[in-house]
Scaffold this motif. Sequence first.
Motif, PDB file in Angstrom:
ATOM      1  N   GLU A 236       0.868  -1.250  -0.075  1.00 14.50           N
ATOM      2  CA  GLU A 236       0.065   0.215  -0.235  1.00 14.50           C
ATOM      3  C   GLU A 236       0.912   0.855   0.255  1.00 14.50           C
ATOM      4  OE1 GLU A 236      -0.590  -2.198   1.861  1.00 14.50           O
ATOM      5  OE2 GLU A 236      -2.258  -3.113   1.056  1.00 14.50           O
ATOM      6  N   ILE A 237       2.052   1.305   0.796  1.00 16.74           N
ATOM      7  CA  ILE A 237       2.854   2.268   0.734  1.00 16.74           C
ATOM      8  C   ILE A 237       3.402   2.482  -0.175  1.00 16.74           C
ATOM      9  CG2 ILE A 237       4.790   3.488   1.987  1.00 16.74           C
ATOM     10  CD1 ILE A 237       3.838   2.603   4.579  1.00 16.74           C
ATOM     11  N   ALA A 238       3.843   1.647  -0.785  1.00 20.61           N
ATOM     12  CA  ALA A 238       4.723   1.640  -2.009  1.00 20.61           C
ATOM     13  C   ALA A 238       3.738   2.168  -3.218  1.00 20.61           C
ATOM     14  CB  ALA A 238       5.225   0.161  -2.591  1.00 20.61           C
ATOM     15  N   GLU A 239       2.380   1.795  -3.507  1.00 22.03           N
ATOM     16  CA  GLU A 239       1.657   2.113  -4.513  1.00 22.03           C
ATOM     17  C   GLU A 239       1.478   3.770  -4.028  1.00 22.03           C
ATOM     18  OE1 GLU A 239      -1.955  -0.289  -3.874  1.00 22.03           O
ATOM     19  OE2 GLU A 239      -1.518  -1.035  -5.901  1.00 22.03           O
ATOM     20  N   THR A 240       1.377   3.942  -2.421  1.00 22.25           N
ATOM     21  CA  THR A 240       0.901   5.536  -2.864  1.00 22.25           C
ATOM     22  C   THR A 240       2.066   6.442  -2.786  1.00 22.25           C
ATOM     23  OG1 THR A 240      -0.157   4.869  -0.807  1.00 22.25           O
ATOM     24  CG2 THR A 240       0.808   6.773  -0.256  1.00 22.25           C
ATOM     25  N   LYS A 241       3.137   6.328  -2.405  1.00 26.14           N
ATOM     26  CA  LYS A 241       4.508   6.497  -3.246  1.00 26.14           C
ATOM     27  C   LYS A 241       4.537   6.493  -4.478  1.00 26.14           C
ATOM     28  CE  LYS A 241       7.092   6.749   1.103  1.00 26.14           C
ATOM     29  NZ  LYS A 241       7.418   8.028   1.364  1.00 26.14           N
ATOM     30  N   LEU A 242       4.554   5.411  -5.395  1.00 29.97           N
ATOM     31  CA  LEU A 242       4.625   5.655  -7.017  1.00 29.97           C
ATOM     32  C   LEU A 242       3.800   6.286  -7.569  1.00 29.97           C
ATOM     33  CD1 LEU A 242       5.080   2.137  -8.960  1.00 29.97           C
ATOM     34  CD2 LEU A 242       2.832   3.647  -9.372  1.00 29.97           C
ATOM     35  N   SER A 243       2.072   6.501  -6.484  1.00 32.65           N
ATOM     36  CA  SER A 243       0.916   7.679  -7.511  1.00 32.65           C
ATOM     37  C   SER A 243       2.096   8.724  -6.616  1.00 32.65           C
ATOM     38  CB  SER A 243      -0.318   7.185  -6.377  1.00 32.65           C
ATOM     39  OG  SER A 243      -1.440   7.878  -7.266  1.00 32.65           O
ATOM     40  N   GLN A 244       2.533   9.040  -6.126  1.00 33.78           N
ATOM     41  CA  GLN A 244       2.949  10.610  -5.702  1.00 33.78           C
ATOM     42  C   GLN A 244       3.886  11.073  -6.687  1.00 33.78           C
ATOM     43  OE1 GLN A 244       3.873  10.091  -1.613  1.00 33.78           O
ATOM     44  NE2 GLN A 244       1.819  11.181  -0.504  1.00 33.78           N
ATOM     45  N   VAL A 245       4.596  10.165  -6.908  1.00 40.88           N
ATOM     46  CA  VAL A 245       6.031  10.477  -8.018  1.00 40.88           C
ATOM     47  C   VAL A 245       5.133  11.036  -9.522  1.00 40.88           C
ATOM     48  CG1 VAL A 245       7.918   9.529  -9.238  1.00 40.88           C
ATOM     49  CG2 VAL A 245       8.077   9.113  -6.655  1.00 40.88           C
ATOM     50  N   MET A 246       4.338  10.358  -9.911  1.00 38.50           N
ATOM     51  CA  MET A 246       4.234  10.920 -11.195  1.00 38.50           C
ATOM     52  C   MET A 246       2.666  11.678 -11.019  1.00 38.50           C
ATOM     53  SD  MET A 246       5.050   7.991 -12.600  1.00 38.50           S
ATOM     54  CE  MET A 246       4.122   7.716 -14.822  1.00 38.50           C
ATOM     55  N   ASP A 247       1.677  11.363 -10.110  1.00 40.26           N
ATOM     56  CA  ASP A 247       0.890  12.573  -9.905  1.00 40.26           C
ATOM     57  C   ASP A 247       2.269  13.965 -10.321  1.00 40.26           C
ATOM     58  OD1 ASP A 247      -0.674  11.200  -9.933  1.00 40.26           O
ATOM     59  OD2 ASP A 247      -1.641  12.013  -8.015  1.00 40.26           O
ATOM     60  N   LEU A 248       3.612  14.061  -9.678  1.00 37.58           N
ATOM     61  CA  LEU A 248       4.060  15.297  -9.692  1.00 37.58           C
ATOM     62  C   LEU A 248       5.230  15.270 -10.665  1.00 37.58           C
ATOM     63  CD1 LEU A 248       5.818  14.691  -6.319  1.00 37.58           C
ATOM     64  CD2 LEU A 248       5.213  16.557  -6.982  1.00 37.58           C
ATOM     65  N   ALA A 249       5.114  14.313 -11.432  1.00 40.88           N
ATOM     66  CA  ALA A 249       5.629  14.830 -13.014  1.00 40.88           C
ATOM     67  C   ALA A 249       4.779  15.057 -14.040  1.00 40.88           C
ATOM     68  CB  ALA A 249       6.220  12.755 -13.076  1.00 40.88           C
ATOM     69  N   LEU A 250       3.670  14.507 -14.007  1.00 45.01           N
ATOM     70  CA  LEU A 250       2.435  15.375 -14.561  1.00 45.01           C
ATOM     71  C   LEU A 250       2.112  16.346 -14.727  1.00 45.01           C
ATOM     72  CD1 LEU A 250       0.790  14.319 -16.487  1.00 45.01           C
ATOM     73  CD2 LEU A 250      -1.121  13.780 -14.429  1.00 45.01           C
ATOM     74  N   GLU A 251       2.258  16.743 -12.931  1.00 46.32           N
ATOM     75  CA  GLU A 251       1.541  18.318 -12.760  1.00 46.32           C
ATOM     76  C   GLU A 251       2.963  19.380 -13.565  1.00 46.32           C
ATOM     77  OE1 GLU A 251       2.061  20.993  -8.677  1.00 46.32           O
ATOM     78  OE2 GLU A 251       1.048  18.611  -8.375  1.00 46.32           O
ATOM     79  N   HIS A 252       4.439  18.654 -13.561  1.00 47.27           N
ATOM     80  CA  HIS A 252       5.462  19.631 -13.540  1.00 47.27           C
ATOM     81  C   HIS A 252       5.423  19.025 -15.183  1.00 47.27           C
ATOM     82  CE1 HIS A 252       6.796  21.389  -9.836  1.00 47.27           C
ATOM     83  NE2 HIS A 252       6.119  20.365  -9.104  1.00 47.27           N
ATOM     84  N   GLU A 253       5.247  18.472 -16.114  1.00 47.94           N
ATOM     85  CA  GLU A 253       5.123  18.018 -17.092  1.00 47.94           C
ATOM     86  C   GLU A 253       6.703  17.775 -17.414  1.00 47.94           C
ATOM     87  OE1 GLU A 253       3.862  21.508 -19.372  1.00 47.94           O
ATOM     88  OE2 GLU A 253       2.232  21.705 -18.966  1.00 47.94           O
ATOM     89  N   HIS A 254       7.084  16.562 -16.519  1.00 45.62           N
ATOM     90  CA  HIS A 254       8.035  15.832 -16.876  1.00 45.62           C
ATOM     91  C   HIS A 254       8.442  14.114 -17.058  1.00 45.62           C
ATOM     92  CE1 HIS A 254      10.221  19.040 -15.629  1.00 45.62           C
ATOM     93  NE2 HIS A 254      10.243  19.229 -14.546  1.00 45.62           N
ATOM     94  N   PRO A 255       8.478  13.473 -17.933  1.00 47.17           N
ATOM     95  CA  PRO A 255       7.931  12.104 -18.034  1.00 47.17           C
ATOM     96  C   PRO A 255       8.993  11.324 -16.943  1.00 47.17           C
ATOM     97  CG  PRO A 255       9.858  12.926 -20.070  1.00 47.17           C
ATOM     98  CD  PRO A 255       9.384  14.258 -18.948  1.00 47.17           C
ATOM     99  N   LEU A 256       9.066  11.583 -16.266  1.00 48.22           N
ATOM    100  CA  LEU A 256       9.531  10.631 -15.057  1.00 48.22           C
ATOM    101  C   LEU A 256       8.809   9.258 -14.819  1.00 48.22           C
ATOM    102  CD1 LEU A 256      12.205  10.264 -13.271  1.00 48.22           C
ATOM    103  CD2 LEU A 256      10.833  11.381 -11.345  1.00 48.22           C
TER     104      LEU A 256
END
Length: 111
Positions: A84-104
């Motif tokens: 659950e924590i790993a999924e949450t962290k993964l989602s946070q990374v993807m959301d930040l990347a999308l928000e800042h328009e990076h393909p990370l």
Amino acid sequence: MADKNNRNNDGDGDNQTGTITKTKPKTKKPRLYKVLLLNDDYTPMEFVIFVLESVFSKNREEATAIMLHVHQKGVGLCGVYSHEIAETKLSQVMDLALEHEHPLQCTMEKE
């Protein structure tokens, strides 16, 4: 007439005794998952450091070391967590990347 051997204090006539045993429930340790960052040619190094500091609570030195490892090796370990924590962290990374328009890209795999 009631038999005096079958009486007890609550009056239901059940005079059985037994032993109560406590059993410890067997709990499994949760399966752990590695959260990994993937290298790309477009996401700024400073943004990767920001992600590592803000999402994974790494200090500047740790974040820089992980970022350089990702840059040089193509993939780097951010941390190991329960599912659950790993999924949450993964989602946070993807959301930040999308928000800042990076393909990370970020992924998780069983340890």
